[in-house]
Design an enzyme around this catalytic site. Structure first.
Site, PDB file in Angstrom:
ATOM      1  N   GLU A  74       1.404  -0.595  -5.109  1.00  0.00           N
ATOM      2  CA  GLU A  74       0.430   0.437  -5.466  1.00  0.00           C
ATOM      3  C   GLU A  74       1.194   1.637  -5.997  1.00  0.00           C
ATOM      4  O   GLU A  74       1.756   2.421  -5.243  1.00  0.00           O
ATOM      5  CB  GLU A  74      -0.404   0.865  -4.261  1.00  0.00           C
ATOM      6  CG  GLU A  74      -1.508   1.826  -4.693  1.00  0.00           C
ATOM      7  CD  GLU A  74      -2.159   2.612  -3.571  1.00  0.00           C
ATOM      8  OE1 GLU A  74      -3.263   3.123  -3.795  1.00  0.00           O
ATOM      9  OE2 GLU A  74      -1.571   2.737  -2.485  1.00  0.00           O
ATOM     10  N   ASP A  98       0.830  -1.200   0.000  1.00  0.00           N
ATOM     11  CA  ASP A  98       0.000   0.000   0.000  1.00  0.00           C
ATOM     12  C   ASP A  98       0.872   1.260   0.000  1.00  0.00           C
ATOM     13  O   ASP A  98       1.852   1.341   0.745  1.00  0.00           O
ATOM     14  CB  ASP A  98      -0.851  -0.020   1.286  1.00  0.00           C
ATOM     15  CG  ASP A  98      -1.796   1.146   1.375  1.00  0.00           C
ATOM     16  OD1 ASP A  98      -2.772   1.160   0.616  1.00  0.00           O
ATOM     17  OD2 ASP A  98      -1.564   2.050   2.212  1.00  0.00           O
TER      18      ASP A  98
HETATM   19  C1  NOJ Z   1      -4.162   3.397  -0.535  1.00  0.00           C
HETATM   20  C2  NOJ Z   1      -5.347   2.515  -0.283  1.00  0.00           C
HETATM   21  O1  NOJ Z   1      -5.699   1.877  -1.479  1.00  0.00           O
HETATM   22  C3  NOJ Z   1      -6.425   3.404   0.269  1.00  0.00           C
HETATM   23  O2  NOJ Z   1      -7.665   2.736   0.347  1.00  0.00           O
HETATM   24  C4  NOJ Z   1      -5.992   3.884   1.629  1.00  0.00           C
HETATM   25  O3  NOJ Z   1      -6.953   4.788   2.126  1.00  0.00           O
HETATM   26  C5  NOJ Z   1      -4.635   4.591   1.541  1.00  0.00           C
HETATM   27  N1  NOJ Z   1      -3.689   3.884   0.732  1.00  0.00           N
HETATM   28  C6  NOJ Z   1      -4.038   4.738   2.914  1.00  0.00           C
HETATM   29  O4  NOJ Z   1      -3.613   3.496   3.396  1.00  0.00           O
END
Ligand code: NOJ
Length: 612
Positions: free
Chosen positions: A314, A252
């Protein structure tokens, strides 16, 4: 498109904006045209993202859980997916619905137990499905014991585990916003850094008389990765799950792990966020070179386990060159599959505009598929059209002017791209049946905090997280509790798994068939790719080349609302004939296509044809 995505795109990638795209060289094009013979599982994966709250509730409390996912493994196997990316299921106060973790080595009781997790892993393996966990490394919950300790004093064992700062003197002596009385007088945050989730990225803690830094919500304090103990703790968590048998992690917000130690101001974007705070551009808080070094170390840990474990990142990048940097280099690998969001989420800024058809844009698709397939070299692209942070692709690639049937055909085009290119694929629960986005219409119904603070400019991400629609019964078969955590989409009577399983021409069946062709047809599995008819503004065409003795497959997608006659020249791919037999088409007229040198695609149709 949702503002969050745009912000992410900008913030995660700005340092790379200067990089220019090169036109693929003839050698790159020739290399992409070659079939490969690499059975590594993640190079052919169909990864299915499950948001555990929303998939299947097995115990009737209105919230999805792990046993619910286990119940649905037959469905997932029949769909053909090879891995589940499980959004966070760890203990969490659920401010950001699991992305605020308070214990990295356990399961939140509302989702089940560790034993339930192990059962899911074991049963999934029997269904030939791997489990990829979401690892949130940038921040913890403010209720994590590490942070509670860290925030309690400046001298505790975790004192240096988060990003703390004394602030800078406030010349107004307490009149400025976010001004606090510290040990040496009134102070304000050290710089202008903004949180992606609105407001200042700095929050005051009285017990320490210091600010801490949070890139996301203030309940998500950033860990301090300049402290080796933090990296060690996180690697221990990673090993905890690898030892249990997970196939890897989706990392993430991984680009935001480090902040520039100078604490200088970031340039402002000139815009205010939905709460009215000036947005900084995150050039000092995202994409720092330290992240690459960290990923190389993490990769070594993961690769030390047997069985092709892997890392998905991500990543939102402005171009393919920037995306390429996240794979690392041969002797220092980083991510196996950084997400390629250029095709699915990044129309803005690419210089292509088509007012009549703003999203389903042939040139845009051709550009990014070409770049992903040809310029990434040996790396495998991971194409993504949907996730839990963005309005579903159903709405983003259609307009209000189209009929339901036309929208469903557009969804088939998206699926065709997802499953017939050489990439690995990432799909999001419900996309396979055409679930739509159900954004709340009243602030009091919103659950996602950014939607509450940002209302009405920012309505949050609830719309794309509504319960999976299994059937036309109560709560769409998701739960026996009428109070589901988010309301079930009002289209569930017709848009649901049971109805679409019974309908041979449904979107679900289309997805299932495409995934099966991809898995079983050697050309789809291993073939090279050659883009065709490159100047055609309406139809996207390419051919997957075959191993010797096999059949090449032509894919042709009409991205417009008008019939299009296409003339394909396969000699570009070294193929002398143009004779084909239809493998799959979403209009009866396509069954009789026998020659790709001259055929007509009805509006918004997709064709896969095997070269004879
Ligand atoms: C990216 C995640 O996909 C999202 O849902 C989240 O709110 C943020 N990172 C913070 O962890």
């Amino acid at each position: 498109m949702r503002k969050l995505t745009l912000a992410l795109i900008v913030l995660l990638t700005l340092p790379a904006l200067a990089q220019q795209q090169a036109t693929p060289t003839p050698a790159q094009v020739a290399a992409a045209a070659q079939p490969s013979n690499d059975a590594t599982w993640w190079k052919h994966a169909v990864v299915y993202e499950i948001y555990p709250r929303s998939f299947k509730d097995s115990n009737g409390d209105g919230v999805g859980d792990l046993n619910g996912i286990t119940e649905k493994l037959d469905y997932l196997q029949n769909l053909g997916i090879t891995a589940i990316w499980l959004a966070p299921m760890y203990p969490s106060p659920q401010v950001d619905f699991g992305y605020d973790i308070s214990n990295y080595e356990a399961v939140d009781p509302q989702y089940g137990t560790l034993a339930d997790f192990d059962r899911l892993l074991h049963e999934a393996e029997k269904h030939h499905i791997r489990i990829i966990l979401d690892m949130v490394m940038n921040h913890t919950s403010d209720k994590h014991p590490w942070f509670e300790d860290s925030a309690s004093s400046r001298t505790n064992p975790h004192a240096d585990w988060y990003v703390w700062n004394d602030g800078k003197p406030d010349p107004t002596n307490g009149k400025a916003p976010n001004s606090h009385k510290g040990p040496n007088g009134w102070v304000v945050p050290p710089n202008d850094w903004s949180s992606l989730f609105q407001g200042s990225a700095w929050e005051w803690v009285e017990a320490r008389q210091q600010f801490y830094y949070h890139f996301f919500y203030k309940q998500q304090p950033d860990l301090n990765y300049r402290n080796p103990a933090v990296e060690k703790a996180m690697f221990d968590a990673v090993k905890f799950w690898l030892d249990r048998g997970v196939a890897g992690f989706r990392l993430d917000a991984i680009t935001t792990l480090y902040e520039d130690p100078s604490n200088r101001d970031e340039p402002l974007t000139g815009k205010l966020d939905a709460s009215g705070f000036p947005e900084s551009n995150h050039t000092l808080t995202s994409g720092l070179p330290d992240v690459h070094d960290f990923l190389q170390r993490l990769h070594r840990v993961v690769a030390s386990y047997p069985g092709q474990r892997m890392l998905i990142g991500e990543i939102y990048t402005p171009n393919t060159a920037a995306l390429r940097s996240w794979y690392g280099i041969a002797e220092k690998p980083e991510l196996e599959l950084p997400m390629d969001t250029l095709l699915g989420f990044h129309k803005e800024g690419n210089g292509i505009t088509d007012a009549a058809d703003p999203s389903l844009n042939t040139a845009h698709f051709r550009k990014y598929i070409t770049e992903a397939e040809i310029e990434l070299g040996d790396h495998t692209p991971l194409i993504v059209f949907d996730n839990h942070d963005n309005v579903r692709s159903w709405e983003r690639f259609t307009t209000t002017g189209e009929s339901y049937d036309e929208k469903a055909k557009i969804a088939r085009i998206i699926a065709s791209v997802l499953y017939t290119t050489r990439a690995s694929s990432l799909t999001y629960y419900g996309g396979e049946i055409g679930m739509t986005t159900h954004t709340p219409t009243r602030r009091e119904d919103v659950r996602d905090p950014i939607g509450i603070t940002g209302w009405p400019k920012e309505k949050g991400r609830d719309g794309e997280r509504t319960p999976m629609q299994w059937n036309d019964g109560p709560q769409a078969g998701f739960s026996t509790d009428p109070q589901t955590w988010l309301p079930v989409g009002d289209d569930y009577k017709t848009v649901n798994v049971a109805a679409e399983q019974a309908d041979g021409s449904s979107l679900l069946r289309w997805n299932q068939t495409l995934i099966a062709i991809r898995a079983k047809n050697p050309t789809m599995h291993d073939g090279g790719i050659v883009m065709l008819d490159n100047e055609n503004p309406a139809v996207l065409s390419y051919v997957r080349t075959a191993m010797s003795g096999g059949h090449a497959i032509v894919v042709s997608l009409n991205m417009t609302s008008k019939p299009q006659t296409v003339h394909l020249d396969l000699t570009l791919a070294g193929i002398k004939t143009t004779r084909v037999k239809t493998l799959l088409g979403d209009d009866a007229s396509l069954n009789s296509v026998s020659d790709v040198s001259n055929f007509t695609l009805p509006p918004f149709t997709s064709l896969l044809a095997e070269v004879q």
